[in-house]
Structures are given as structure tokens and as C-alpha cells.
Design a protein around this motif. Sequence first.
Motif, PDB file in Angstrom:
ATOM      1  N   SER A   4     -11.604  -1.054  -6.867  1.00 48.23           N
ATOM      2  CA  SER A   4     -11.482  -2.060  -5.803  1.00 48.23           C
ATOM      3  C   SER A   4     -12.832  -2.648  -5.381  1.00 48.23           C
ATOM      4  O   SER A   4     -13.179  -2.616  -4.205  1.00 48.23           O
ATOM      5  CB  SER A   4     -10.777  -1.451  -4.601  1.00 48.23           C
ATOM      6  OG  SER A   4     -11.481  -0.301  -4.158  1.00 48.23           O
ATOM      7  N   ASP A  32     -13.522  -5.607  -4.990  1.00 47.99           N
ATOM      8  CA  ASP A  32     -13.284  -6.733  -4.093  1.00 47.99           C
ATOM      9  C   ASP A  32     -13.343  -6.325  -2.625  1.00 47.99           C
ATOM     10  O   ASP A  32     -13.541  -7.165  -1.749  1.00 47.99           O
ATOM     11  CB  ASP A  32     -11.936  -7.395  -4.405  1.00 47.99           C
ATOM     12  CG  ASP A  32     -10.765  -6.420  -4.434  1.00 47.99           C
ATOM     13  OD1 ASP A  32     -10.944  -5.286  -4.928  1.00 47.99           O
ATOM     14  OD2 ASP A  32      -9.674  -6.793  -3.984  1.00 47.99           O
ATOM     15  N   ARG A  45     -11.262  -8.589   4.721  1.00 46.13           N
ATOM     16  CA  ARG A  45     -10.958  -8.071   3.385  1.00 46.13           C
ATOM     17  C   ARG A  45      -9.803  -7.068   3.441  1.00 46.13           C
ATOM     18  O   ARG A  45      -8.883  -7.114   2.631  1.00 46.13           O
ATOM     19  CB  ARG A  45     -12.183  -7.399   2.768  1.00 46.13           C
ATOM     20  CG  ARG A  45     -13.289  -8.336   2.382  1.00 46.13           C
ATOM     21  CD  ARG A  45     -14.578  -7.576   2.051  1.00 46.13           C
ATOM     22  NE  ARG A  45     -15.699  -8.476   1.961  1.00 46.13           N
ATOM     23  CZ  ARG A  45     -16.139  -9.020   0.837  1.00 46.13           C
ATOM     24  NH1 ARG A  45     -15.573  -8.722  -0.305  1.00 46.13           N
ATOM     25  NH2 ARG A  45     -17.159  -9.852   0.850  1.00 46.13           N
ATOM     26  N   LYS A  70      -6.496  -8.790   4.141  1.00 45.29           N
ATOM     27  CA  LYS A  70      -6.003  -9.481   2.949  1.00 45.29           C
ATOM     28  C   LYS A  70      -5.410  -8.508   1.939  1.00 45.29           C
ATOM     29  O   LYS A  70      -4.380  -8.779   1.324  1.00 45.29           O
ATOM     30  CB  LYS A  70      -7.118 -10.301   2.295  1.00 45.29           C
ATOM     31  CG  LYS A  70      -7.329 -11.637   2.919  1.00 45.29           C
ATOM     32  CD  LYS A  70      -8.270 -12.473   2.051  1.00 45.29           C
ATOM     33  CE  LYS A  70      -8.250 -13.905   2.519  1.00 45.29           C
ATOM     34  NZ  LYS A  70      -9.055 -14.779   1.663  1.00 45.29           N
ATOM     35  N   VAL A  71      -6.075  -7.372   1.737  1.00 46.91           N
ATOM     36  CA  VAL A  71      -5.553  -6.379   0.792  1.00 46.91           C
ATOM     37  C   VAL A  71      -4.193  -5.873   1.262  1.00 46.91           C
ATOM     38  O   VAL A  71      -3.253  -5.743   0.483  1.00 46.91           O
ATOM     39  CB  VAL A  71      -6.546  -5.211   0.611  1.00 46.91           C
ATOM     40  CG1 VAL A  71      -5.886  -4.039  -0.082  1.00 46.91           C
ATOM     41  CG2 VAL A  71      -7.743  -5.666  -0.209  1.00 46.91           C
ATOM     42  N   SER A  99      -2.043  -7.452   3.244  1.00 38.89           N
ATOM     43  CA  SER A  99      -1.039  -8.515   3.131  1.00 38.89           C
ATOM     44  C   SER A  99      -0.685  -8.784   1.672  1.00 38.89           C
ATOM     45  O   SER A  99       0.417  -9.239   1.369  1.00 38.89           O
ATOM     46  CB  SER A  99      -1.495  -9.791   3.826  1.00 38.89           C
ATOM     47  OG  SER A  99      -2.607 -10.336   3.173  1.00 38.89           O
ATOM     48  N   ASN A 100      -1.599  -8.480   0.748  1.00 38.95           N
ATOM     49  CA  ASN A 100      -1.323  -8.622  -0.695  1.00 38.95           C
ATOM     50  C   ASN A 100      -0.725  -7.359  -1.295  1.00 38.95           C
ATOM     51  O   ASN A 100      -0.686  -7.221  -2.517  1.00 38.95           O
ATOM     52  CB  ASN A 100      -2.597  -8.981  -1.450  1.00 38.95           C
ATOM     53  CG  ASN A 100      -2.998 -10.424  -1.287  1.00 38.95           C
ATOM     54  OD1 ASN A 100      -2.266 -11.210  -0.728  1.00 38.95           O
ATOM     55  ND2 ASN A 100      -4.185 -10.771  -1.763  1.00 38.95           N
ATOM     56  N   LYS A 101      -0.348  -6.428  -0.436  1.00 39.27           N
ATOM     57  CA  LYS A 101       0.253  -5.158  -0.876  1.00 39.27           C
ATOM     58  C   LYS A 101      -0.642  -4.410  -1.866  1.00 39.27           C
ATOM     59  O   LYS A 101      -0.187  -3.859  -2.842  1.00 39.27           O
ATOM     60  CB  LYS A 101       1.638  -5.383  -1.456  1.00 39.27           C
ATOM     61  CG  LYS A 101       2.613  -5.942  -0.448  1.00 39.27           C
ATOM     62  CD  LYS A 101       3.995  -6.074  -1.038  1.00 39.27           C
ATOM     63  CE  LYS A 101       4.983  -6.390   0.016  1.00 39.27           C
ATOM     64  NZ  LYS A 101       5.234  -7.708   0.362  1.00 39.27           N
ATOM     65  N   SER A 128      -3.068  -5.701  -3.766  1.00 37.46           N
ATOM     66  CA  SER A 128      -3.594  -6.478  -4.888  1.00 37.46           C
ATOM     67  C   SER A 128      -4.993  -6.989  -4.607  1.00 37.46           C
ATOM     68  O   SER A 128      -5.425  -7.062  -3.456  1.00 37.46           O
ATOM     69  CB  SER A 128      -2.676  -7.671  -5.179  1.00 37.46           C
ATOM     70  OG  SER A 128      -1.425  -7.210  -5.635  1.00 37.46           O
ATOM     71  N   TYR A 129      -5.672  -7.399  -5.661  1.00 37.42           N
ATOM     72  CA  TYR A 129      -7.025  -7.932  -5.609  1.00 37.42           C
ATOM     73  C   TYR A 129      -7.097  -9.093  -4.635  1.00 37.42           C
ATOM     74  O   TYR A 129      -6.182  -9.917  -4.560  1.00 37.42           O
ATOM     75  CB  TYR A 129      -7.436  -8.387  -7.009  1.00 37.42           C
ATOM     76  CG  TYR A 129      -8.762  -9.091  -7.059  1.00 37.42           C
ATOM     77  CD1 TYR A 129      -9.942  -8.366  -7.120  1.00 37.42           C
ATOM     78  CD2 TYR A 129      -8.836 -10.477  -7.032  1.00 37.42           C
ATOM     79  CE1 TYR A 129     -11.180  -9.009  -7.156  1.00 37.42           C
ATOM     80  CE2 TYR A 129     -10.065 -11.135  -7.072  1.00 37.42           C
ATOM     81  CZ  TYR A 129     -11.210 -10.381  -7.137  1.00 37.42           C
ATOM     82  OH  TYR A 129     -12.427 -11.016  -7.166  1.00 37.42           O
ATOM     83  N   VAL A 130      -8.202  -9.178  -3.900  1.00 37.41           N
ATOM     84  CA  VAL A 130      -8.442 -10.313  -3.017  1.00 37.41           C
ATOM     85  C   VAL A 130      -9.753 -10.972  -3.389  1.00 37.41           C
ATOM     86  O   VAL A 130     -10.680 -10.304  -3.842  1.00 37.41           O
ATOM     87  CB  VAL A 130      -8.456  -9.908  -1.525  1.00 37.41           C
ATOM     88  CG1 VAL A 130      -7.110  -9.354  -1.111  1.00 37.41           C
ATOM     89  CG2 VAL A 130      -9.568  -8.931  -1.207  1.00 37.41           C
ATOM     90  N   LYS A 131      -9.828 -12.273  -3.185  1.00 34.67           N
ATOM     91  CA  LYS A 131     -11.068 -13.010  -3.447  1.00 34.67           C
ATOM     92  C   LYS A 131     -11.676 -13.375  -2.108  1.00 34.67           C
ATOM     93  O   LYS A 131     -11.038 -13.972  -1.270  1.00 34.67           O
ATOM     94  CB  LYS A 131     -10.785 -14.251  -4.265  1.00 34.67           C
ATOM     95  CG  LYS A 131     -12.022 -15.010  -4.658  1.00 34.67           C
ATOM     96  CD  LYS A 131     -11.716 -16.176  -5.542  1.00 34.67           C
ATOM     97  CE  LYS A 131     -12.999 -16.880  -5.928  1.00 34.67           C
ATOM     98  NZ  LYS A 131     -12.764 -18.048  -6.743  1.00 34.67           N
TER      99      LYS A 131
END
Length: 195
Positions: A125, A127, A181, A184-185, A187-189, A191-194
Motif C-alpha cells: 500500500s 499509496d 488518503r 479514500k481507501v 471508501s474504495n473498500k 483499493s488503490y487511491v491516487k
Amino acid sequence: MSAVQPWMVQMDGSSSGWLVDGHPVPTRLRHQQGGGGVMFWAIIMGTELVGPFRVPKGVKMTSAKYVEFMTNYFLPWYRRKNYAFRNKIIFMHDNAPSHAAKNTSASMAAMGIKGEKVMVWPPSSPDLNPIENLWSILKQKIYEGGRQFTSKQQLWEAILTSCKQIQAETVQKFTSSMDARLVKVLSNKGSYVKM
């Protein structure tokens, strides 16, 4: 959240594949004379870049060596901070074997860095770690204009110079992004965040 993010990187006389502001850094094919690179350790916290501290040539970063680096470089800085500061920070380091070892955890606990004061990292991780963004900026500064290096000492001097050029506002931009960060992680369950 206030977080201390240590970082250990290896730089050599070439670079390829890094993206900076959406643009690839040009590939450099020639390695410095003699090959190899320079490994160093640094910390970002708030607006501060602490270091860099060079890892001696030939040192394998085992748990014992990582603890030695923390004792020599992180602990003096940490102890100079007031209690309120030390009480609110969270220490972030990734899952590298030297970071995740039982000896490292026990040594950190002896320093007073344990439990909720250490962030638990999900595997693979980068990110999540704001210092990775700073690493891209540093690499861009070092290799600016297609610069090449003919010795490890020349590379180390470029690293020192480039670190001094990094503004406090740049460090703050990355360290203050940690909460976003994490959100976002989540909320993306996972997954990778940018960022």
C-alpha cells in the motif's frame, strides 16, 4: 492525525519509470561509476524533513540495523519534542521485514512507541504513504536536466542538496493529506487511491 513517516530508499545513478505530475522522468541508462547506489533514511512530520541519514556501504537493513538507525537518528529528534507532540503522533512505517520484526516492535515499545501509536499498514500500500510523493519530487530534483553521477559521493551530495531545497510547505502538503488518503481507501473498500 499527526504522523511520523520514516523512509529508507536506495538511489543509484540512473532512473526510469517514475511519474512526476503525470510526466515520466526520462530514462537514464548509464549507472554511476562502479555501480550500486546510496541508501539513506529520513522522516517527514508536519512541515519537517528530518535527515537524510546515509546508510553505510554494505549494511544490510536487518531489524537490528533498523533499530540502531531509529535509536541514533529518530529517538534524539523525538525526545526533543514536547509531551503534547509525542502524545499525539502516530508512527508510520511499512511492512518491510526490518520494520515488522518482533525485535523492532519490542525496541519501539521500549521507546514508548507502541499500540495505537504505531499505524497498522495493509500489505502493498505505498499509496497510503505521503513520503512516496516526496520521494518522486526528490528524485526529480536530483536528476534535473538529465544529470548523471560518476560516483556514490557525488550522488550523496546531490541528495543532501536536493533535500535542503524541499520547502516546508511541500512537506506539509503531503503530511496533511494522510486523513484524506485513509478516507479514500475506506471508501474504495481497500483499493488503490491516487493522491
